[in-house]
Design a protein around this motif. Structure first.
Motif, PDB file in Angstrom:
ATOM      1  N   SER A   5       0.842  -1.190   0.000  1.00  0.00           N
ATOM      2  CA  SER A   5       0.000   0.000   0.000  1.00  0.00           C
ATOM      3  C   SER A   5       0.878   1.242   0.000  1.00  0.00           C
ATOM      4  CB  SER A   5      -0.928   0.010   1.219  1.00  0.00           C
ATOM      5  OG  SER A   5      -0.186   0.147   2.411  1.00  0.00           O
ATOM      6  N   VAL A   6       0.371   2.321  -0.587  1.00  0.00           N
ATOM      7  CA  VAL A   6       1.170   3.540  -0.685  1.00  0.00           C
ATOM      8  C   VAL A   6       1.471   4.099   0.698  1.00  0.00           C
ATOM      9  CG1 VAL A   6      -0.832   5.082  -0.922  1.00  0.00           C
ATOM     10  CG2 VAL A   6       1.390   5.735  -1.904  1.00  0.00           C
ATOM     11  N   GLU A   7       0.598   3.848   1.667  1.00  0.00           N
ATOM     12  CA  GLU A   7       0.825   4.341   3.020  1.00  0.00           C
ATOM     13  C   GLU A   7       2.084   3.743   3.651  1.00  0.00           C
ATOM     14  OE1 GLU A   7      -3.632   4.360   2.311  1.00  0.00           O
ATOM     15  OE2 GLU A   7      -1.927   3.054   1.873  1.00  0.00           O
ATOM     16  N   ASP A   8       2.501   2.589   3.190  1.00  0.00           N
ATOM     17  CA  ASP A   8       3.670   1.902   3.750  1.00  0.00           C
ATOM     18  C   ASP A   8       4.915   2.038   2.877  1.00  0.00           C
ATOM     19  OD1 ASP A   8       2.085   0.981   5.862  1.00  0.00           O
ATOM     20  OD2 ASP A   8       1.464  -0.798   4.733  1.00  0.00           O
ATOM     21  N   SER A   9       4.880   2.925   1.888  1.00  0.00           N
ATOM     22  CA  SER A   9       5.942   2.962   0.887  1.00  0.00           C
ATOM     23  C   SER A   9       7.121   3.862   1.238  1.00  0.00           C
ATOM     24  CB  SER A   9       5.371   3.394  -0.473  1.00  0.00           C
ATOM     25  OG  SER A   9       4.440   2.437  -0.933  1.00  0.00           O
ATOM     26  N   GLU A  10       6.983   4.764   2.215  1.00  0.00           N
ATOM     27  CA  GLU A  10       8.091   5.598   2.696  1.00  0.00           C
ATOM     28  C   GLU A  10       8.758   6.379   1.561  1.00  0.00           C
ATOM     29  OE1 GLU A  10      10.735   3.019   4.793  1.00  0.00           O
ATOM     30  OE2 GLU A  10       9.295   2.545   6.361  1.00  0.00           O
ATOM     31  N   ALA A 125       4.356  12.430   5.245  1.00  0.00           N
ATOM     32  CA  ALA A 125       2.897  12.349   5.385  1.00  0.00           C
ATOM     33  C   ALA A 125       2.204  13.147   4.289  1.00  0.00           C
ATOM     34  CB  ALA A 125       2.479  12.860   6.761  1.00  0.00           C
ATOM     35  N   THR A 128       2.362  11.058   1.122  1.00  0.00           N
ATOM     36  CA  THR A 128       1.377   9.978   1.164  1.00  0.00           C
ATOM     37  C   THR A 128      -0.022  10.508   0.884  1.00  0.00           C
ATOM     38  OG1 THR A 128       2.683   8.682   2.730  1.00  0.00           O
ATOM     39  CG2 THR A 128       0.335   8.204   2.619  1.00  0.00           C
ATOM     40  N   GLN A 132      -2.290   9.390  -2.257  1.00  0.00           N
ATOM     41  CA  GLN A 132      -3.588   8.778  -2.017  1.00  0.00           C
ATOM     42  C   GLN A 132      -4.682   9.481  -2.816  1.00  0.00           C
ATOM     43  OE1 GLN A 132      -3.637   9.147   2.284  1.00  0.00           O
ATOM     44  NE2 GLN A 132      -3.574   6.931   2.533  1.00  0.00           N
ATOM     45  N   HIS A 409       0.803  -0.701  -6.114  1.00  0.00           N
ATOM     46  CA  HIS A 409      -0.113  -0.311  -5.049  1.00  0.00           C
ATOM     47  C   HIS A 409      -1.547  -0.621  -5.491  1.00  0.00           C
ATOM     48  CE1 HIS A 409       3.444   1.950  -3.828  1.00  0.00           C
ATOM     49  NE2 HIS A 409       3.396   2.595  -4.977  1.00  0.00           N
TER      50      HIS A 409
END
Length: 460
Positions: A5-10, A125, A128, A132, A409
């Motif tokens: 997921s893009v939230e976990d991509s750093e 953040a 992200t 998103q 993603h």
């Protein structure tokens, strides 16, 4: 290529840029004259229905990767334009046509890109949140079905694109990443690589050929015998996920997504060798391991599931973007105390039978053999048992995936079950999971993954 997921991509902060695909033919666009694929027609119809009852279902298949060094903006824009000109499925305008879905394809000269500078993103953040929102802009019912952009830094750039599922599948993401990296390299080179790049086969032509082969089929056709037998034995075309997820029938839930490594690269090699020693392939070993893990948690003595299968082959469609996926039902016994080799052999035999019947597309079988379910205009009617595996190391450009931090993603706004996408990279075997957000589903997923890891490591 890691599916995460893009939230976990750093992804590091930087300057955000967007490129929007625009038509040069005017607002009306061409009239639809060409028929689309089975998957596309069902996906579009479901999206139409969801919108009509004000319950839209949104999803995307996106990807990102890194370009090292200071970016050449002209070459990057040229690479994006090359991608949409190379794959006609991205230039197609889709419209309902006689109870089905039709399209007309804009020529390469009828599309252009509009560049928009978004501004600085100062924290991870913010990156992200930007991605998103950008990823979710794609809409099944609105053209274009791809959006593109980049987060630019002095020392590197994160390149991304997002597509609606109507025009892509998981393998298409790797194909597109390779096309973009190759085009960017060639456009920015002082001396471009010699020789013309061969155009890929047309997904729409593939779809037309597939429809033609199935056009005269009816519910009594002998080609449906395999599907009919599975339906009758299973009680329907859609095999239920056999463990408790704490869900209500007919309801969609918010999704929970995660990715974790199941085996290291060395362990994956050892598991593959153990499968070969038993006369099987690693992919079928994973299917068998999943069946054993389910059985140990109270699952049935016969594994029944759906397996997506890539239809590209190794010819003209090998590097084409599109939704080249058929879905096949498989069933095989899983004895309570069966040796892994027995289950592996049974899984491999079952998959062979399914492949022998792959000439019938799942959506066509669904429409003919389960017309009431088909007419309800939804995706899957309940939590479905599903097995998916991709070896990303075998795809075009795989030698650059690690260095370029290539990521896929996948996101959906609502779900009713639990889905595992197993995938192998140079770093090992991973699983990307999306499941309903219920306490029971969280517990079930954890138990199932722990059990799967146990089976995989016990075999070696």
């Amino acid at each position: 290529m890691l599916q995460i997921s893009v939230e976990d991509s750093e992804i590091d902060p930087g300057e955000a840029h967007r490129w929007h695909l625009v038509s040069l033919t005017g607002d009306g666009g061409p009239a639809p004259r060409r028929m689309t694929g089975y998957n596309q027609a069902k996906h579009f119809t479901v999206a139409q229905h969801a919108q009509s009852i004000d319950e839209p279902i949104r999803s995307y298949v996106a990807a990102s990767f890194e370009l090292p060094g200071r970016v050449d903006p002209d070459a990057l824009e040229g690479a994006f334009l090359h991608l949409v000109r190379r794959h006609e499925v991205l230039r197609a305008v889709y419209q309902p046509l006689g109870g089905d879905l039709g399209c007309e394809v804009l020529t390469p000269d009828e599309v252009a890109l509009k560049h928009v500078y978004v501004g600085p993103l100062e924290t991870p953040a913010e990156v992200t949140g930007h991605l998103q929102g950008a990823f979710q802009e794609v809409d099944t019912l609105a053209w274009p079905l791809i959006t593109m952009g980049a987060v630019v830094r002095p020392e590197s750039t994160t390149v991304w694109f997002s597509c609606d599922h109507l025009v892509t599948d998981g393998l298409s993401s790797a194909i597109a990443v390779n096309d973009l990296i190759t085009a960017y390299r060639d456009l920015g080179a002082v001396e471009p690589a010699p020789g013309a790049v061969q155009p890929p086969g047309s997904y729409l032509e593939f779809s037309r050929t597939q429809r033609r082969a199935n056009r005269a089929m009816n519910a009594d056709d002998a080609r449906l015998d395999y599907w009919r037998a599975f339906r009758d034995r299973n009680g329907g075309l859609f095999p239920r996920f056999p463990l408790d997820l704490g869900v209500r029938p007919g309801r969609l839930y918010a999704p929970v997504a995660s990715t974790e490594r199941l085996l290291t690269a060395r362990q994956a090699e050892e598991f593959g060798a153990a499968c070969r020693a038993r006369g099987g392939r690693l992919s079928m070993g994973l299917l068998a391991a999943g069946a054993v893990a389910l059985r140990r948690l109270g699952g049935p003595a016969e594994y029944r599931g759906l397996v997506p299968v890539n239809e590209r082959g190794r010819g003209v469609y090998a590097e084409s973007m599109g939704w080249f996926i058929n879905t096949l039902p498989v069933a095989f016994p899983v004895g309570e105390r069966a040796e892994f080799g027995e289950v592996l052999a049974a899984a491999q035999d079952a998959y062979g039978q399914a492949q022998a019947n792959a000439g019938v597309h799942f959506v066509k079988a669904w429409r003919l053999l389960a017309p009431a379910e088909y007419a309800r205009l939804h995706y899957w009617p309940h939590a479905v048992n599903f097995f998916s595996y991709i070896d990303f190391r075998r795809l075009p450009g795989a030698d650059l995936h690690t260095a370029r931090r290539a990521r896929m993603h996948v996101w959906v706004s609502g779900c009713n079950g639990l889905l595992h996408w197993l995938h192998r990279t140079d770093e090992g075997l991973f699983v990307n999971t999306i499941h309903v957000d219920t306490p029971q589903a969280r517990a079930t997923n954890r138990s199932l993954l722990d059990g799967l890891i146990g089976v995989l490591t016990d075999v070696t």
